[in-house]
Design a protein around this motif. Structure first.
Motif, PDB file in Angstrom:
ATOM      1  N   ALA A  40       0.839  -1.200   0.000  1.00  0.00           N
ATOM      2  CA  ALA A  40       0.000   0.000   0.000  1.00  0.00           C
ATOM      3  C   ALA A  40       0.874   1.250   0.000  1.00  0.00           C
ATOM      4  O   ALA A  40       0.605   2.207  -0.718  1.00  0.00           O
ATOM      5  N   LEU A  41       1.924   1.252   0.801  1.00  0.00           N
ATOM      6  CA  LEU A  41       2.820   2.408   0.842  1.00  0.00           C
ATOM      7  C   LEU A  41       3.564   2.561  -0.477  1.00  0.00           C
ATOM      8  O   LEU A  41       3.680   3.658  -1.004  1.00  0.00           O
ATOM      9  N   SER A  42       4.062   1.462  -1.008  1.00  0.00           N
ATOM     10  CA  SER A  42       4.913   1.557  -2.191  1.00  0.00           C
ATOM     11  C   SER A  42       4.158   2.038  -3.429  1.00  0.00           C
ATOM     12  O   SER A  42       4.777   2.564  -4.342  1.00  0.00           O
ATOM     13  N   THR A  43       2.850   1.881  -3.462  1.00  0.00           N
ATOM     14  CA  THR A  43       2.098   2.345  -4.621  1.00  0.00           C
ATOM     15  C   THR A  43       1.793   3.831  -4.562  1.00  0.00           C
ATOM     16  O   THR A  43       1.446   4.423  -5.571  1.00  0.00           O
ATOM     17  N   SER A  44       1.928   4.450  -3.388  1.00  0.00           N
ATOM     18  CA  SER A  44       1.548   5.849  -3.274  1.00  0.00           C
ATOM     19  C   SER A  44       2.667   6.768  -2.799  1.00  0.00           C
ATOM     20  O   SER A  44       2.472   7.968  -2.768  1.00  0.00           O
ATOM     21  N   ILE A  45       3.807   6.228  -2.441  1.00  0.00           N
ATOM     22  CA  ILE A  45       4.891   7.037  -1.890  1.00  0.00           C
ATOM     23  C   ILE A  45       6.200   6.692  -2.581  1.00  0.00           C
ATOM     24  O   ILE A  45       6.492   5.524  -2.821  1.00  0.00           O
ATOM     25  N   ARG A  46       6.995   7.717  -2.858  1.00  0.00           N
ATOM     26  CA  ARG A  46       8.341   7.514  -3.394  1.00  0.00           C
ATOM     27  C   ARG A  46       9.307   7.490  -2.214  1.00  0.00           C
ATOM     28  O   ARG A  46       9.489   8.480  -1.531  1.00  0.00           O
ATOM     29  N   PHE A  47       9.899   6.324  -1.972  1.00  0.00           N
ATOM     30  CA  PHE A  47      10.792   6.162  -0.829  1.00  0.00           C
ATOM     31  C   PHE A  47      12.152   6.790  -1.090  1.00  0.00           C
ATOM     32  O   PHE A  47      12.698   6.674  -2.189  1.00  0.00           O
ATOM     33  N   LEU A  48      12.686   7.432  -0.068  1.00  0.00           N
ATOM     34  CA  LEU A  48      14.056   7.935  -0.117  1.00  0.00           C
ATOM     35  C   LEU A  48      15.032   6.814   0.231  1.00  0.00           C
ATOM     36  O   LEU A  48      16.163   6.796  -0.243  1.00  0.00           O
ATOM     37  N   PHE A  49      14.568   5.891   1.060  1.00  0.00           N
ATOM     38  CA  PHE A  49      15.429   4.830   1.577  1.00  0.00           C
ATOM     39  C   PHE A  49      14.530   3.697   2.040  1.00  0.00           C
ATOM     40  O   PHE A  49      13.571   3.909   2.768  1.00  0.00           O
ATOM     41  N   THR A  50      14.800   2.498   1.587  1.00  0.00           N
ATOM     42  CA  THR A  50      14.118   1.307   2.082  1.00  0.00           C
ATOM     43  C   THR A  50      15.175   0.217   2.211  1.00  0.00           C
ATOM     44  O   THR A  50      15.995   0.036   1.315  1.00  0.00           O
ATOM     45  N   PHE A  51      15.175  -0.470   3.353  1.00  0.00           N
ATOM     46  CA  PHE A  51      16.309  -1.333   3.643  1.00  0.00           C
ATOM     47  C   PHE A  51      15.928  -2.383   4.682  1.00  0.00           C
ATOM     48  O   PHE A  51      15.396  -2.042   5.738  1.00  0.00           O
ATOM     49  N   PRO A  52      16.224  -3.664   4.412  1.00  0.00           N
ATOM     50  CA  PRO A  52      16.088  -4.669   5.476  1.00  0.00           C
ATOM     51  C   PRO A  52      17.320  -4.558   6.380  1.00  0.00           C
ATOM     52  O   PRO A  52      18.438  -4.413   5.893  1.00  0.00           O
ATOM     53  N   PHE A  53      17.124  -4.589   7.688  1.00  0.00           N
ATOM     54  CA  PHE A  53      18.261  -4.412   8.597  1.00  0.00           C
ATOM     55  C   PHE A  53      18.304  -5.517   9.645  1.00  0.00           C
ATOM     56  O   PHE A  53      17.312  -6.184   9.919  1.00  0.00           O
ATOM     57  N   ASP A  54      19.496  -5.682  10.201  1.00  0.00           N
ATOM     58  CA  ASP A  54      19.718  -6.538  11.357  1.00  0.00           C
ATOM     59  C   ASP A  54      20.785  -5.854  12.208  1.00  0.00           C
ATOM     60  O   ASP A  54      21.153  -4.711  11.948  1.00  0.00           O
ATOM     61  N   ARG A  55      21.287  -6.528  13.204  1.00  0.00           N
ATOM     62  CA  ARG A  55      22.259  -5.941  14.122  1.00  0.00           C
ATOM     63  C   ARG A  55      23.474  -5.386  13.390  1.00  0.00           C
ATOM     64  O   ARG A  55      23.961  -4.302  13.689  1.00  0.00           O
ATOM     65  N   ARG A  56      23.951  -6.114  12.386  1.00  0.00           N
ATOM     66  CA  ARG A  56      25.170  -5.714  11.689  1.00  0.00           C
ATOM     67  C   ARG A  56      24.982  -4.499  10.788  1.00  0.00           C
ATOM     68  O   ARG A  56      25.949  -3.836  10.431  1.00  0.00           O
TER      69      ARG A  56
END
Length: 176
Positions: A40-56
């Motif tokens: 839903a977000l990706s169809t209406s918003i242009r992301f500046l940054f999207t990233f899967p994260f973990d501790r490292r």
């Protein structure tokens, strides 16, 4: 056996603000996590940054937040506060939300928005209802409280056994 309970939706505005001061993106809706919020977000918003994260990868997340907050015109104190608030939430996702999460950052209107999602066990009602600072010397448990104090808006959507989604907003300076 996993027991699913209704999503708990909490909305907090910064101290001294009315609840209406912090507006949610996408028409002010906080969705239940059972909906596909990423799509839903990706169809209406242009992301500046999207990233899967973990501790490292938390360092990468902080660097990207600094870069985008500065590009949005935030002064150094506001950059520090925004990054600190988001760092507390991403650290909570790593520590309590299954060891990893996903962060998305975008600009909408006059605000910088950040969504942090994890697939952990959810946040208990007792933890969500805590509004007072923990006693001096108490170790841990300050992350959500701190983020509530220093960011423009903090919105928590959590479902027992299905994860947590936190939206953080930061007003950008107006240009004349």
């Amino acid at each position: 056996m996993r027991h699913q309970v209704a999503a708990r939706q909490i909305r907090f505005a910064r101290s001294g603000s009315s609840a209406n001061d912090a507006k949610l993106p996408l028409g002010g809706r906080v969705r239940n996590l059972s909906h596909d919020t990423d799509n839903a977000l990706s169809t209406s918003i242009r992301f500046l940054f999207t990233f899967p994260f973990d501790r490292r990868s938390l360092g990468i997340v902080r660097r990207e937040l600094v870069r985008h907050a500065r590009a949005g015109g935030l002064d150094e104190v506001a950059v520090f506060n925004f990054v600190l608030a988001v760092n507390e939430i991403t650290t909570n996702a790593v520590r309590h939300g299954g060891g990893r999460g996903r962060i998305q950052l975008w600009r909408e209107g006059s605000a910088l928005w950040c969504q942090v999602k994890d697939e952990g066990p959810g946040i208990t009602s007792e933890r969500l209802d805590e509004t007072l600072r923990r006693k001096a010397g108490h170790i841990g448990g300050h992350g959500i409280w701190l983020a509530r104090q220093i960011c423009g808006g903090l919105h928590i959507d959590t479902t027992h056994g299905a994860g947590t989604r936190v939206l953080i907003s930061c007003e950008l300076p107006t240009t004349s």
